[in-house]
Enzyme design. Structure first.
Site, short mmCIF file in Angstrom:
data_model
loop_
_atom_site.label_atom_id
_atom_site.label_comp_id
_atom_site.label_asym_id
_atom_site.label_seq_id
_atom_site.Cartn_x
_atom_site.Cartn_y
_atom_site.Cartn_z
N GLU A 52 0.87 -1.19 0.00
CA GLU A 52 0.00 0.00 0.00
C GLU A 52 0.90 1.24 0.00
O GLU A 52 1.97 1.23 0.63
CB GLU A 52 -0.84 -0.02 1.29
N ASN A 112 -7.01 6.33 -1.49
CA ASN A 112 -5.92 5.39 -1.24
C ASN A 112 -6.19 4.22 -2.20
O ASN A 112 -7.13 3.46 -1.99
CB ASN A 112 -5.96 4.96 0.22
N LYS A 129 -9.57 2.26 -1.61
CA LYS A 129 -9.74 1.69 -0.26
C LYS A 129 -11.07 2.09 0.38
O LYS A 129 -11.41 3.27 0.43
CB LYS A 129 -8.57 2.13 0.61
N GLU A 148 -5.64 8.84 7.70
CA GLU A 148 -6.27 8.40 6.45
C GLU A 148 -7.64 9.05 6.25
O GLU A 148 -8.04 9.33 5.12
CB GLU A 148 -6.38 6.88 6.41
N CYS A 174 -4.78 -2.95 3.01
CA CYS A 174 -4.46 -2.87 4.43
C CYS A 174 -5.62 -3.15 5.37
O CYS A 174 -6.00 -4.27 5.58
CB CYS A 174 -3.79 -1.54 4.74
N ASN A 199 0.42 -1.11 5.36
CA ASN A 199 1.38 -0.40 6.22
C ASN A 199 0.77 -0.48 7.61
O ASN A 199 -0.23 0.19 7.88
CB ASN A 199 1.48 1.09 5.87
N1 CDV Z 1 -2.79 1.38 6.66
C1 CDV Z 1 -3.70 0.78 7.46
O1 CDV Z 1 -4.86 0.63 7.09
N2 CDV Z 1 -3.27 0.40 8.68
C2 CDV Z 1 -4.13 -0.20 9.69
C3 CDV Z 1 -3.69 0.11 11.10
C4 CDV Z 1 -3.59 1.45 11.43
C5 CDV Z 1 -4.65 -0.53 12.10
C6 CDV Z 1 -4.18 -1.70 9.59
O2 CDV Z 1 -5.28 -2.23 9.67
O3 CDV Z 1 -3.13 -2.35 9.53
#
Ligand code: CDV
Length: 319
Positions: A52, A112, A129, A148, A174, A199
């Site tokens: 990501e 995103n 996203k 975000e 993510c 991430n």
């Molecule tokens: N980039 C993300 O979406 N990170 C989230 C963290 C912050 C909980 C994740 O679900 O990994």
């Protein structure tokens, strides 16, 4: 989609990335991606999965104006001059890729985003996203931000599945990986493979979560989701210390059995590879998770009717 004939095997690589620091230029980052793409191709991969927001540092950890974020971290076109070498390498080495980046549209909307590119270097799918974690206000007391909700709007296209050279492939990003609905919506479109980048900061700024749980919950959701949908799942992280902020590694490929079949060992740039057998999911999808035979959507109505948890349903007592 209905008539796509599945291939049996597919060479699949996940390219984990070590840190991308604020000082790193797009050119340097893309050169790293090209190196990993070449390694993946040399190992007979047909698709390589990148993280990501792979082109920049995980900038939602920094408070700044939207204008500054757009200027520094968003891509106005894709491909563009900086990223073109990756597309060229894909064409040259005949390998597709998944890539996450910050997208700004012509009319100024910010997402995103991830793209799926085939081995001819053509973008065949785009995902924006849906589950945006974090906050939009400035949390001055926090060790870092997770903005975000400030920098991106919720994806407007839902969860798609694309035919990637004969493999039905879905994308997410993510935090989406933690939500069962993400995978189910794609497996209901006959996805065989779901690819994602992430991430994940090691420290939870919202509550005191032990650091090891960040990796444990990451594994649990990938393994359970692969099994419950009879699909392959491939997850690529950006990890290690980015400008002093640590993020988890453990990029992995999970089989439809829920077993982890490949896993990154370090927190740097690292390519992992599996020759995935797409027939492995069939047994699960034909038997225990035969949706057509066993799903009971009439009993799942609350999933779409309610957003948050509410009162128990008035079912009463049956004799
Ligand atoms: N980039 C993300 O979406 N990170 C989230 C963290 C912050 C909980 C994740 O679900 O990994």
């Amino acid at each position: 989609m209905g008539t796509v004939v599945s291939k049996k095997k597919m060479g699949l690589a996940v390219a984990q990335m070590g840190a991308v620091n604020l000082a790193d230029s797009r050119a340097v980052v893309v050169a790293r991606l090209v190196e990993m793409l070449k390694e993946a191709a040399s190992r007979q991969a047909e698709l390589v999965v990148f993280p990501e927001l792979a082109l920049t540092t995980f900038f939602p950890r920094y408070w700044m104006s939207e204008e500054e974020a757009i200027e520094r971290f968003f891509e106005k076109t894709m491909p563009n001059k900086d990223v073109e070498p990756l597309f060229e390498a894909a064409r040259k080495h005949q390998i597709g890729f998944y890539l996450g980046y910050a997208e700004i549209t012509e009319d100024g909307r910010r997402f995103n985003t991830s793209i799926l590119v085939n081995k001819s270097g053509k973008i065949i799918g785009k995902y924006r996203k849906v589950h945006l974690p974090g906050h939009s206000d400035h949390k001055i007391e926090a060790p870092f931000q997770h903005l975000e909700k400030k920098y991106f709007e919720v994806g407007d296209q839902g969860f798609g599945v694309w035919d990637l050279d004969g493999v039905r492939t879905g994308m997410c990003l993510c935090n989406d990986r933690r939500w069962p609905e993400t995978y189910r919506v794609m497996s209901l479109q006959s996805a065989e493979l779901v690819v994602l980048g992430y991430n994940t900061p090691s420290e939870n700024i919202h509550w005191n979560e032990p650091v090891h749980l960040r990796t444990t919950t990451h594994e649990i959701v990938l393994q359970a989701s692969a099994y419950q949908n009879g699909i392959w799942v491939a997850a690529a992280g950006k990890c290690g210390y980015e400008d002093g902020y640590h993020m988890i590694g453990s990029s992995m490929i999970v089989a439809p059995s829920g077993e982890i079949v490949a896993r990154a060992t370090g927190e740097d740039d690292e390519v992992i590879f599996t020759n995935i057998d797409l027939t492995l999911g069939q047994g699960f999808r034909e038997h225990v998770f035969n949706f057509e035979k066993h799903r009971r959507p009439e009993h799942y109505k609350l999933i779409v009717e309610r957003k948050g948890a509410g009162e128990p349903l008035d079912i009463g007592v049956n004799d």
